[in-house]
Every structure is written in structure tokens, then in C-alpha cells.
Write an enzyme that holds these catalytic residues in place. Structure first.
Site, PDB file in Angstrom:
ATOM      1  N   PRO A   2       0.818  -1.185   0.000  1.00  0.00           N
ATOM      2  CA  PRO A   2       0.000   0.000   0.000  1.00  0.00           C
ATOM      3  C   PRO A   2       0.859   1.244   0.000  1.00  0.00           C
ATOM      4  O   PRO A   2       1.830   1.332   0.742  1.00  0.00           O
ATOM      5  CB  PRO A   2      -0.772  -0.104   1.309  1.00  0.00           C
ATOM      6  CG  PRO A   2      -0.317  -1.363   1.957  1.00  0.00           C
ATOM      7  CD  PRO A   2       0.938  -1.755   1.316  1.00  0.00           C
ATOM      8  N   GLU A   3       0.459   2.189  -0.820  1.00  0.00           N
ATOM      9  CA  GLU A   3       1.115   3.487  -0.859  1.00  0.00           C
ATOM     10  C   GLU A   3       0.158   4.486  -0.207  1.00  0.00           C
ATOM     11  O   GLU A   3      -0.860   4.097   0.352  1.00  0.00           O
ATOM     12  CB  GLU A   3       1.434   3.871  -2.310  1.00  0.00           C
ATOM     13  CG  GLU A   3       2.222   2.782  -3.040  1.00  0.00           C
ATOM     14  CD  GLU A   3       2.562   3.142  -4.469  1.00  0.00           C
ATOM     15  OE1 GLU A   3       2.721   4.328  -4.769  1.00  0.00           O
ATOM     16  OE2 GLU A   3       2.658   2.223  -5.302  1.00  0.00           O
TER      17      GLU A   3
END
Length: 293
Positions: A2-3
Site C-alpha cells: 500500500p502506498e
DNA sequence: ATAGGCGCCTGCTGGC
DNA sequence: TGCCAGCAGGCGCCTA
């Protein structure tokens, strides 16, 4: 995995379901995560009320009463979500927190275990932790002058600069590529060759791409789900990421995939020309050889 | 200062 | 069907 947009979505989902609740009990699995868990922390958490849930870069910060903090990083495959206590425990669940006054639990799940959970006894400790790791500013707060400076004084390529959490926090492999495409800049372009106007374009592209992705609740490729367990939709909007060979949305020529900064990197060779004015000796030699043919 | 390689982990896919 | 290589939203360490 996840960014920033994925982490932002998780935090937004979790906030109304966590704030004001108490951690009745806290259990951590036997398998090691990225950072070791101290068993003394477990008892310190018992009975504590959750006051806020915030994101900083790719980090999730739960502030509890008495200044206690619980900080999560999701690594590549981490998931943090609220689930019903009665349903069977999913595999690779490493942390379970019972939430008082509900039949709900907070679960941390992480298949590859590159993620982490850490405890801090006070606000100052968390701040020092982020400070010592050199965590850079949020992309939305990126000051144009600071950003131009960062680029001007590095000979690293733009892809590497965007991935560097000390320069700005939250951008990862997907959104680095998408932002470079948006700004029409080559991922191999050297920071110090970027003109002020191009730096501005890139800064705005990063913000625009991140905002669009947040609006679509992030990108789900395989593992990512939001804080309620549902997937994101930004993967439908990718212009370059994971689109090797597919036609560029702007010029219809095929998207290319190269290896850069140790990561798969996608770009359009036609829309994102490398205009570095000061290219390395090696690449000049290569161009010369090419022209001899 | 910077790039590249590797390691940390598990799981999935495609080729043979 | 099995086996093996290569791939994956991150990141820190090492070497040259």
C-alpha cells in the site's frame, strides 16, 4: 503494497470505527514481523481508549489515551481492518485487538510479513522515530522551493527520488510511474537536469495522481483492501503501471517496462522523452556507437 | 553520492 | 500433475 492512497483509505475507514473505543485485549502472534514486539507493550495497551487515527506517509498512527501510540506499517501485503469477532480468523493474522462495547476486533494481517507494529510510550517518542528515519514532508505540503532544491542537488534519476521517503513521504512504485507519465518526464531523467517548470509539473502531477487514487479508494492488485475489507478501484485508471506492451492512452504507442531503482518501471518512450542535458559519459558513448551504425 | 544486488517472506503465474 | 523461475503496492543493508 500500500502506498499513500491505500493507507489514507484505510485510515478514513478505520477512524469512525476505532475512535472512542477501548482496546479490551491485545494479542500478537508468534511469527516475527519487520520489527520485534516487546511483550511488556501488550499489557500497557489493555483498557486504553483510542483517541485518533492518522496517516503519516505510509504509516498508520493510533493515538491512545495517556500519550500511548500504536504505529503500523503495511509493507507489501499488510491489511488493517475491523472485523466481526465471531468469524473465523483469516490466515496470516498477526495482531488481534478486542474492541470494547462491540463485538468487533481490529485485525492486522500480513502474508509476507514485511509490515510492522510498534508501540511508543509518548508523543515525543513517535516524533523522534519519524524524525530519525528522516521521513520527508507529505506530498500535499511539498513546498515548491524545497522540491526544486531536492531535484537540483541530486544526480539520482526521478524514479529513485520519488521513491525516497526522506524526500517526500508516501509515494511508491505505482504512483511514481503514474506521476511521471502525467508530468511527461522520463523515469531515468536525472534530478539535476530538471528545469524549474518541469519540477513544478512533477509536483502537481504527484498531487493530482494521489488525489485521484484516494477518490477511487486506492489500487487493488491482489492483496490490498480498505479498513472495511473492500477493494479499491484505481487499478482501472492506470495509464502506465502494469501496462507493458499496451497502447499509451495519449499516443497509442506501446508502454515499455524497464528495471529501475530495483523496481519494475513503466513509461511511454514517446510521451516521456529523456531530455537530460548532461547525460553520463556512458550513455553518450552508447549514442555515438548507435549513430555509427 | 549513487546504483545495484540481496535479503526479508509468501503466494501466484506461466513455461516446460 | 509437478517443478522451477520470475514476479509482486516496501525497505534496509552491503558493496563497488
Amino acid at each position: 503494497m500500500p502506498e499513500l492512497p491505500e493507507v489514507e483509505t484505510i485510515v478514513t475507514d478505520l477512524r469512525p470505527r476505532l475512535v472512542g473505543r477501548r482496546i479490551a485485549s491485545f494479542r500478537v502472534g508468534k511469527k516475527n514481523l519487520r520489527r520485534p514486539w516487546n511483550t511488556r507493550w501488550t499489557s500497557a495497551l489493555r483498557g486504553k481508549k483510542i483517541e485518533t487515527v492518522v496517516r503519516r506517509g505510509k504509516w498508520i498512527v493510533l493515538r491512545l489515551e495517556k500519550g500511548l501510540h500504536l504505529v503500523f506499517h503495511l509493507g507489501m501485503t499488510g491489511q488493517l481492518m475491523v472485523v466481526q469477532a465471531r468469524q473465523p480468523l483469516a490466515s496470516h493474522t498477526h495482531v488481534v485487538a478486542d474492541l470494547d462495547e462491540t463485538d468487533e476486533q481490529l485485525h492486522f494481517r500480513d502474508i509476507r510479513r514485511f509490515g510492522s507494529v510498534t508501540f511508543f510510550a509518548g508523543e515525543a517518542h513517535v516524533n523522534r522515530f519519524f524524525h530519525d528515519s528522516g521521513l520527508g514532508p507529505e506530498p500535499f505540503d511539498l513546498e515548491p522551493g524545497y522540491w526544486r532544491n531536492c531535484l537540483a542537488r541530486t544526480s539520482r534519476c526521478l524514479k529513485a527520488v520519488l521513491l525516497d521517503q526522506r524526500v517526500l513521504a508516501g509515494v511508491g512504485n505505482i504512483y511514481a510511474d503514474e506521476a511521471l507519465f502525467e508530468a511527461q518526464l522520463h523515469p531515468r531523467r536525472l534530478g539535476r537536469t530538471v528545469r524549474p517548470q518541469e519540477a513544478g509539473r512533477l509536483r502537481r502531477a504527484v498531487i493530482q495522481v494521489l488525489n485521484r487514487a484516494i477518490y477511487k479508494r486506492g489500487s487493488s492488485i491482489r492483496d490490498y483492501v480498505g479498513g472495511n475489507g473492500d477493494r479499491g478501484e484505481y487499478q482501472e485508471e492506470f495509464r502506465v503501471y502494469s501496462r507493458a506492451g499496451a497502447p499509451c492512452v495519449r499516443c497509442r504507442r506501446p508502454i515499455r517496462r524497464i528495471r529501475l531503482a530495483g523496481r519494475s518501471t513503466y513509461f511511454c518512450p514517446s510521451c516521456q522523452r529523456n531530455r537530460s542535458q548532461f547525460r553520463s559519459q556512458e550513455s553518450r558513448v552508447r549514442s555515438q556507437k548507435k549513430s555509427e551504425w
